[in-house]
Design a protein around this motif. Sequence first.
Motif, PDB file in Angstrom:
ATOM      1  N   TYR A  78       0.825  -1.215   0.000  1.00  8.61           N
ATOM      2  CA  TYR A  78       0.000   0.000   0.000  1.00  8.61           C
ATOM      3  C   TYR A  78       0.862   1.269   0.000  1.00  8.61           C
ATOM      4  O   TYR A  78       0.535   2.237  -0.693  1.00  8.61           O
ATOM      5  N   ASN A  79       1.957   1.252   0.732  1.00  6.90           N
ATOM      6  CA  ASN A  79       2.865   2.409   0.726  1.00  6.90           C
ATOM      7  C   ASN A  79       3.422   2.674  -0.677  1.00  6.90           C
ATOM      8  O   ASN A  79       3.529   3.823  -1.106  1.00  6.90           O
ATOM      9  N   SER A  80       3.760   1.604  -1.387  1.00  2.00           N
ATOM     10  CA  SER A  80       4.307   1.739  -2.742  1.00  2.00           C
ATOM     11  C   SER A  80       3.277   2.344  -3.688  1.00  2.00           C
ATOM     12  O   SER A  80       3.599   3.234  -4.485  1.00  2.00           O
ATOM     13  N   VAL A  81       2.048   1.873  -3.602  1.00  2.00           N
ATOM     14  CA  VAL A  81       0.993   2.406  -4.467  1.00  2.00           C
ATOM     15  C   VAL A  81       0.711   3.865  -4.107  1.00  2.00           C
ATOM     16  O   VAL A  81       0.547   4.717  -4.990  1.00  2.00           O
ATOM     17  N   GLU A  82       0.681   4.167  -2.815  1.00  2.05           N
ATOM     18  CA  GLU A  82       0.420   5.545  -2.371  1.00  2.05           C
ATOM     19  C   GLU A  82       1.492   6.518  -2.876  1.00  2.05           C
ATOM     20  O   GLU A  82       1.171   7.635  -3.291  1.00  2.05           O
ATOM     21  N   LYS A  83       2.746   6.098  -2.851  1.00  6.69           N
ATOM     22  CA  LYS A  83       3.824   6.974  -3.338  1.00  6.69           C
ATOM     23  C   LYS A  83       3.647   7.291  -4.822  1.00  6.69           C
ATOM     24  O   LYS A  83       3.801   8.436  -5.250  1.00  6.69           O
ATOM     25  N   LEU A  84       3.328   6.271  -5.600  1.00  7.83           N
ATOM     26  CA  LEU A  84       3.103   6.495  -7.026  1.00  7.83           C
ATOM     27  C   LEU A  84       1.889   7.402  -7.242  1.00  7.83           C
ATOM     28  O   LEU A  84       1.939   8.334  -8.052  1.00  7.83           O
ATOM     29  N   ASP A  85       0.815   7.123  -6.524  1.00  7.87           N
ATOM     30  CA  ASP A  85      -0.390   7.933  -6.656  1.00  7.87           C
ATOM     31  C   ASP A  85      -0.104   9.397  -6.310  1.00  7.87           C
ATOM     32  O   ASP A  85      -0.543  10.315  -7.015  1.00  7.87           O
ATOM     33  N   GLN A  86       0.638   9.602  -5.254  1.00 11.84           N
ATOM     34  CA  GLN A  86       0.973  10.967  -4.837  1.00 11.84           C
ATOM     35  C   GLN A  86       1.830  11.675  -5.889  1.00 11.84           C
ATOM     36  O   GLN A  86       1.645  12.863  -6.156  1.00 11.84           O
ATOM     37  N   ALA A  87       2.755  10.940  -6.495  1.00 10.87           N
ATOM     38  CA  ALA A  87       3.588  11.542  -7.546  1.00 10.87           C
ATOM     39  C   ALA A  87       2.720  12.023  -8.705  1.00 10.87           C
ATOM     40  O   ALA A  87       2.930  13.120  -9.231  1.00 10.87           O
ATOM     41  N   PHE A  88       1.735  11.223  -9.081  1.00 11.02           N
ATOM     42  CA  PHE A  88       0.823  11.653 -10.144  1.00 11.02           C
ATOM     43  C   PHE A  88      -0.058  12.801  -9.683  1.00 11.02           C
ATOM     44  O   PHE A  88      -0.293  13.753 -10.431  1.00 11.02           O
ATOM     45  N   ALA A  89      -0.559  12.725  -8.457  1.00  9.96           N
ATOM     46  CA  ALA A  89      -1.434  13.779  -7.934  1.00  9.96           C
ATOM     47  C   ALA A  89      -0.710  15.125  -7.890  1.00  9.96           C
ATOM     48  O   ALA A  89      -1.319  16.172  -8.135  1.00  9.96           O
ATOM     49  N   GLU A  90       0.580  15.082  -7.586  1.00  7.93           N
ATOM     50  CA  GLU A  90       1.371  16.322  -7.494  1.00  7.93           C
ATOM     51  C   GLU A  90       2.006  16.710  -8.826  1.00  7.93           C
ATOM     52  O   GLU A  90       2.770  17.663  -8.904  1.00  7.93           O
ATOM     53  N   ASN A  91       1.697  15.911  -9.869  1.00 10.01           N
ATOM     54  CA  ASN A  91       2.187  16.183 -11.214  1.00 10.01           C
ATOM     55  C   ASN A  91       3.716  16.278 -11.269  1.00 10.01           C
ATOM     56  O   ASN A  91       4.280  17.139 -11.948  1.00 10.01           O
ATOM     57  N   VAL A  92       4.382  15.378 -10.548  1.00 12.40           N
ATOM     58  CA  VAL A  92       5.851  15.316 -10.562  1.00 12.40           C
ATOM     59  C   VAL A  92       6.283  14.845 -11.952  1.00 12.40           C
ATOM     60  O   VAL A  92       5.687  13.928 -12.516  1.00 12.40           O
ATOM     61  N   SER A  93       7.292  15.473 -12.502  1.00 14.65           N
ATOM     62  CA  SER A  93       7.737  15.082 -13.846  1.00 14.65           C
ATOM     63  C   SER A  93       8.447  13.729 -13.795  1.00 14.65           C
ATOM     64  O   SER A  93       9.131  13.398 -12.835  1.00 14.65           O
ATOM     65  N   MET A  94       8.274  12.969 -14.885  1.00 11.53           N
ATOM     66  CA  MET A  94       8.845  11.628 -14.983  1.00 11.53           C
ATOM     67  C   MET A  94      10.209  11.669 -15.647  1.00 11.53           C
ATOM     68  O   MET A  94      10.434  12.463 -16.556  1.00 11.53           O
ATOM     69  N   LYS A  95      11.092  10.766 -15.205  1.00 13.32           N
ATOM     70  CA  LYS A  95      12.418  10.640 -15.797  1.00 13.32           C
ATOM     71  C   LYS A  95      12.388   9.796 -17.076  1.00 13.32           C
ATOM     72  O   LYS A  95      13.294   9.880 -17.896  1.00 13.32           O
ATOM     73  N   LYS A  96      11.361   8.952 -17.202  1.00 13.70           N
ATOM     74  CA  LYS A  96      11.188   8.093 -18.378  1.00 13.70           C
ATOM     75  C   LYS A  96       9.764   8.274 -18.870  1.00 13.70           C
ATOM     76  O   LYS A  96       8.955   8.937 -18.238  1.00 13.70           O
TER      77      LYS A  96
END
Length: 145
Positions: A78-96
């Motif tokens: 759940y922590n792993s999914v939450e981190k990814l979800d938060q990255a998308f929610a905050e519109n963090v730019s992707m390296k790939k």
Amino acid sequence: MEERFFRHYLATLSYRATIAIKDVPLHYPDFQVGKGVKTPVELLSHISDVLTLGYSWFANVEAGKGVQEWEREVDRFYNSVEKLDQAFAENVSMKKSPELLLQGPLADAMTHVGQLLMLRRLADSPVPPKSYIKANIQTGIIRPM
């Protein structure tokens, strides 16, 4: 649009995984189906590892620490999914590219959730049939309520 799609995908992944990992019998985490086949706890750990790889598209991350006991692996998932979800929610730019994220870590994680469900049936603990189309999956809701 892309952010919304990925966040809904992650909520769907979490929903389906919750069905596979909730209320498991005591023997399930270490259930052995055959030579070379991962146990459910090993699969859950692997899912978290591939999700952590996916999160590395957004931030520097530490590698996994090996397979832990079931409840810790559930929390790690759940922590792993939450981190990814938060990255998308905050519109963090992707390296790939987002396409690589989908075809690699995210597709791999969903495949392994299906394996967890199959192992439940083989371990004499099948889950009741579900209509995923009718499921109340909400973007941003990662942990079961």
